[in-house]
Design a protein around this motif. Sequence first.
Motif, short mmCIF file in Angstrom:
data_model
loop_
_atom_site.label_atom_id
_atom_site.label_comp_id
_atom_site.label_asym_id
_atom_site.label_seq_id
_atom_site.Cartn_x
_atom_site.Cartn_y
_atom_site.Cartn_z
N GLY A 15 0.79 -1.22 0.00
CA GLY A 15 0.00 0.00 0.00
C GLY A 15 0.83 1.27 0.00
O GLY A 15 0.29 2.36 -0.21
N GLY A 16 2.12 1.12 0.23
CA GLY A 16 3.00 2.28 0.27
C GLY A 16 3.46 2.71 -1.11
O GLY A 16 3.03 2.17 -2.14
N SER A 17 4.34 3.70 -1.12
CA SER A 17 4.82 4.29 -2.36
C SER A 17 6.34 4.42 -2.35
O SER A 17 6.96 4.54 -1.29
N LEU A 18 6.90 4.38 -3.53
CA LEU A 18 8.31 4.68 -3.75
C LEU A 18 8.44 5.43 -5.07
O LEU A 18 7.61 5.26 -5.97
N ARG A 19 9.50 6.22 -5.17
CA ARG A 19 9.79 6.91 -6.42
C ARG A 19 11.20 6.55 -6.85
O ARG A 19 12.17 6.89 -6.16
N LEU A 20 11.29 5.87 -7.96
CA LEU A 20 12.59 5.51 -8.50
C LEU A 20 13.07 6.60 -9.46
O LEU A 20 12.27 7.22 -10.14
N ARG A 67 -1.29 2.41 -11.20
CA ARG A 67 -0.55 2.52 -9.94
C ARG A 67 0.82 3.17 -10.13
O ARG A 67 1.31 3.87 -9.24
N PHE A 68 1.44 2.94 -11.27
CA PHE A 68 2.77 3.48 -11.56
C PHE A 68 2.65 4.61 -12.58
O PHE A 68 1.80 4.56 -13.48
N THR A 69 3.54 5.57 -12.46
CA THR A 69 3.61 6.67 -13.43
C THR A 69 5.06 6.92 -13.81
O THR A 69 5.90 7.13 -12.93
N ILE A 70 5.32 6.88 -15.10
CA ILE A 70 6.66 7.19 -15.60
C ILE A 70 6.67 8.61 -16.13
O ILE A 70 5.70 9.07 -16.74
N GLN A 82 7.14 6.71 -10.46
CA GLN A 82 6.38 6.85 -9.22
C GLN A 82 5.54 5.60 -9.06
O GLN A 82 4.73 5.28 -9.94
N MET A 83 5.73 4.92 -7.95
CA MET A 83 5.02 3.65 -7.71
C MET A 83 4.14 3.81 -6.48
O MET A 83 4.65 4.02 -5.38
N ASN A 84 2.85 3.71 -6.69
CA ASN A 84 1.89 3.83 -5.60
C ASN A 84 1.15 2.52 -5.40
O ASN A 84 1.15 1.64 -6.27
#
Length: 126
Positions: A15-20, A67-70, A82-84
């Motif tokens: 349920g968390g997020s990370l930004r690569l 869920r993800f945005t490039i 961006q991974m949500n």
Amino acid sequence: EVQLVESGGGSVQAGGSLRLSCAASGFGFDDFAIMWYRQAPGKEREGVASITSRYSRTYYSDSVAGRFTISRDDAKNTVFLQMNDLRSEDTAIYYCAADFLDYINTHTDETAFRYWGQGTQVTVSS
């Protein structure tokens, strides 16, 4: 020398997020298409998100769409993922790949890309 360096991976709860980030150097970044691949243990590498050079068209695999945005910042020679709403099945090593390609999508074979980063680990615990 072309270099791609990923960062931003880590451990997060479901349920968390990370930004690569994928920082590039050594080539005309704004002319290159970029793909984010991932490889989970025991599985083949899969393309999850891509962005073209011209017009910054984006494509996503079904597993991450919504869920993800490039995105890309050509002024900073950097592409972001961006991974949500992360899930345990998102656990993998994430790689960015780049090359001078007119068109790519998430089905583009990895052999089309000459330039790769070293990968960053993403671990999602449930």
